[in-house]
Design a protein around this motif. Structure first.
Motif, PDB file in Angstrom:
ATOM      1  N   HIS A   1     -35.407 -50.825   8.215  1.00  0.00           N
ATOM      2  CA  HIS A   1     -35.484 -50.323   9.717  1.00  0.00           C
ATOM      3  C   HIS A   1     -36.657 -49.422   9.781  1.00  0.00           C
ATOM      4  O   HIS A   1     -37.042 -49.147  11.017  1.00  0.00           O
ATOM      5  CB  HIS A   1     -34.237 -49.778  10.158  1.00  0.00           C
ATOM      6  N   HIS A   2     -37.320 -48.726   8.638  1.00  0.00           N
ATOM      7  CA  HIS A   2     -38.290 -47.836   8.746  1.00  0.00           C
ATOM      8  C   HIS A   2     -39.629 -48.638   8.641  1.00  0.00           C
ATOM      9  O   HIS A   2     -40.950 -47.929   8.973  1.00  0.00           O
ATOM     10  CB  HIS A   2     -38.547 -46.837   7.957  1.00  0.00           C
TER      11      HIS A   2
ATOM     12  N   ASP B   1     -28.008 -46.118  11.595  1.00  0.00           N
ATOM     13  CA  ASP B   1     -28.443 -45.280  10.478  1.00  0.00           C
ATOM     14  C   ASP B   1     -28.843 -43.762  11.027  1.00  0.00           C
ATOM     15  O   ASP B   1     -29.370 -43.595  12.126  1.00  0.00           O
ATOM     16  CB  ASP B   1     -29.587 -45.846   9.684  1.00  0.00           C
ATOM     17  N   VAL B   2     -28.403 -42.797  10.125  1.00  0.00           N
ATOM     18  CA  VAL B   2     -28.917 -41.463  10.723  1.00  0.00           C
ATOM     19  C   VAL B   2     -30.190 -41.177  10.899  1.00  0.00           C
ATOM     20  O   VAL B   2     -30.693 -40.173  11.528  1.00  0.00           O
ATOM     21  CB  VAL B   2     -28.068 -40.387   9.847  1.00  0.00           C
ATOM     22  N   HIS B   3     -31.200 -42.067  10.141  1.00  0.00           N
ATOM     23  CA  HIS B   3     -32.463 -41.815  10.627  1.00  0.00           C
ATOM     24  C   HIS B   3     -32.894 -42.786  11.877  1.00  0.00           C
ATOM     25  O   HIS B   3     -32.473 -43.823  12.052  1.00  0.00           O
ATOM     26  CB  HIS B   3     -33.484 -42.027   9.555  1.00  0.00           C
TER      27      HIS B   3
ATOM     28  N   ASP C   1     -25.653 -42.989   6.004  1.00  0.00           N
ATOM     29  CA  ASP C   1     -26.218 -41.627   5.757  1.00  0.00           C
ATOM     30  C   ASP C   1     -26.016 -40.416   6.869  1.00  0.00           C
ATOM     31  O   ASP C   1     -26.373 -39.499   6.775  1.00  0.00           O
ATOM     32  CB  ASP C   1     -27.837 -41.813   5.627  1.00  0.00           C
TER      33      ASP C   1
ATOM     34  N   GLY D   1     -29.483 -47.360   5.182  1.00  0.00           N
ATOM     35  CA  GLY D   1     -29.244 -46.273   4.411  1.00  0.00           C
ATOM     36  C   GLY D   1     -27.894 -45.935   3.828  1.00  0.00           C
ATOM     37  O   GLY D   1     -26.871 -46.487   4.195  1.00  0.00           O
TER      38      GLY D   1
ATOM     39  N   TYR E   1     -26.673 -42.445   1.081  1.00  0.00           N
ATOM     40  CA  TYR E   1     -27.155 -42.051  -0.120  1.00  0.00           C
ATOM     41  C   TYR E   1     -25.958 -41.223  -1.180  1.00  0.00           C
ATOM     42  O   TYR E   1     -26.326 -40.642  -2.053  1.00  0.00           O
ATOM     43  CB  TYR E   1     -28.586 -41.126   0.079  1.00  0.00           C
TER      44      TYR E   1
END
Ligand code: ZN
Length: 366
Positions: free
Chosen positions: A139-140, A177-179, A265, A307, A309
């Protein structure tokens, strides 16, 4: 109809780079530790499901890698060429924090292939719900700039491939995702046929994207929604953001398929975030998304792994998501449940998060 679970051992062999956590080894940074993005989080999810028996409730399968044609709808030829060449030389790095080892290119095309197969399965009706255990994540990744462990834009490739095959012309992506899902956002930013929603920790990664004000451009104006939540947001904040922003946005858009960029994440023990989600949070988000999918698109719902981790927590969060998706009663309790309950934010903090959500809701006019 069983939930499709698309995975491949080869994706766990993606590797490379000389990292100690997020830092490249050298100078005062002692070697060892490796990248936070490693196979264990994913492999342990598979193992946990085998131990509990949930695995037997899923329709587990692999998939073909995506084709050159699939890739070229998103990524320019020069990027793919550079990636292929470095991969053939045994690995290397392009972009930012995206090392890969031998066969990195092949493994990345397989990872995107799992996402594509999962989406196709729900659109073609062989499965109502599907999960792709993609690795590396996607996704990034921008069309010509891989970053944040992401080498190919898995979800965007899958969507464009499905659209080119005439399977859909209206897709919603929910990225929990947290990002910030900056890659998916960038690829569809001027498009009215793909709604991109990202619920993330405010200013975590990337530092300069993910603002609520970024709503899309040109024909895509209004078809991108960022929900930045403050560090420390817990279960109540996530559920409220979904109830008041994400679900209404889905209803306003009326997709014929929903894809989740499923990162774990936001876990309370994740090393790359400061949120307080537990397995029951991810289960609640899955339940709400399934309910919306049932109301809007015959339940067609695809989750693609991003993600997450914490090697010990991700498997339990993933297990509850797959319990919910499959409807199986094989339960794996969250071993962090007590810590999760004990660490939830105060009423005062939740009211603050609520105020932020209300401000966004008012602007959106739901
Ligand atoms: Zn993430």
């Amino acid at each position: 109809m069983r939930t499709g679970f698309f995975w491949d051992e080869h994706c766990f062999w993606h590797g490379g780079g000389n990292y100690a956590g997020l830092l490249q080894v050298g100078g005062l940074v002692q070697p060892g530790g490796g990248l936070p993005e490693n196979p264990e989080t994913k492999r342990r999810l598979v193992n946990l499901m085998r131990v509990t028996g949930l695995w037997d409730h899923l329709d587990t399968r692999s998939a073909d890698p995506v084709t050159e044609e699939d890739l070229l709808r998103i990524h320019p030829a020069h990027y793919l060429q550079a990636f292929r060449e470095k991969s053939a030389q045994g690995g290397g790095e392009l972009g930012l924090r995206t090392p890969f080892g031998p066969d990195g290119y092949t493994i990345a095309t397989l990872s995107a292939g799992l996402a594509k197969a999962a989406l196709f399965a729900t659109l073609q009706g062989t499965h109502r719900t599907a999960y792709a255990l993609s690795r590396p994540p996607g996704h990034h990744c921008l069309p010509d700039f891989p970053n944040g462990f992401c080498l190919l834009a898995n979800i965007a490739i899958a969507i464009e491939s499905a659209m080119a095959s005439g399977l859909t012309d209206r897709v919603a992506v929910i990225d929990w995702d947290v990002h910030h899902g900056n890659g998916t956002e960038a690829i569809f930013y001027d498009r009215p046929d793909v709604l991109t929603i990202s619920v993330h920790q405010d200013r975590n990664y990337p530092l300069d994207s993910g603002d609520f004000a970024d709503r899309g451009s040109d024909a895509g104006e209004g078809f991108n929604l960022n929900v930045p939540l403050p560090p420390g947001t817990g279960h109540a904040g996530y559920v409220e953001a979904f109830e008041r922003l994400v679900v209404p946005a889905l209803h306003a858009f009326q997709p014929d398929a929903i894809i989740v960029a499923c990162g774990f994440d936001a876990s309370l023990v994740d090393p790359l975030s400061r949120m307080i989600a537990g397995a029951e949070t991810f289960r609640a988000l899955t339940d709400m998304t399934m309910e919306a999918a049932a109301a809007l698109c015959d339940g067609r719902l695809t989750l693609v792994h991003e993600g997450g981790y914490s090697e010990v927590h991700v498997p339990f969060c993933g297990h509850q998501v797959l319990e919910s998706l499959s409807g199986a009663d094989t339960h794996a309790p969250d071993p962090f449940q007590q810590k999760f309950e004990g660490q939830q934010p105060s009423e005062r903090f939740n009211r603050y998060v609520s105020t932020l959500i209300a401000e966004m809701e008012q602007t959106l006019g739901f």
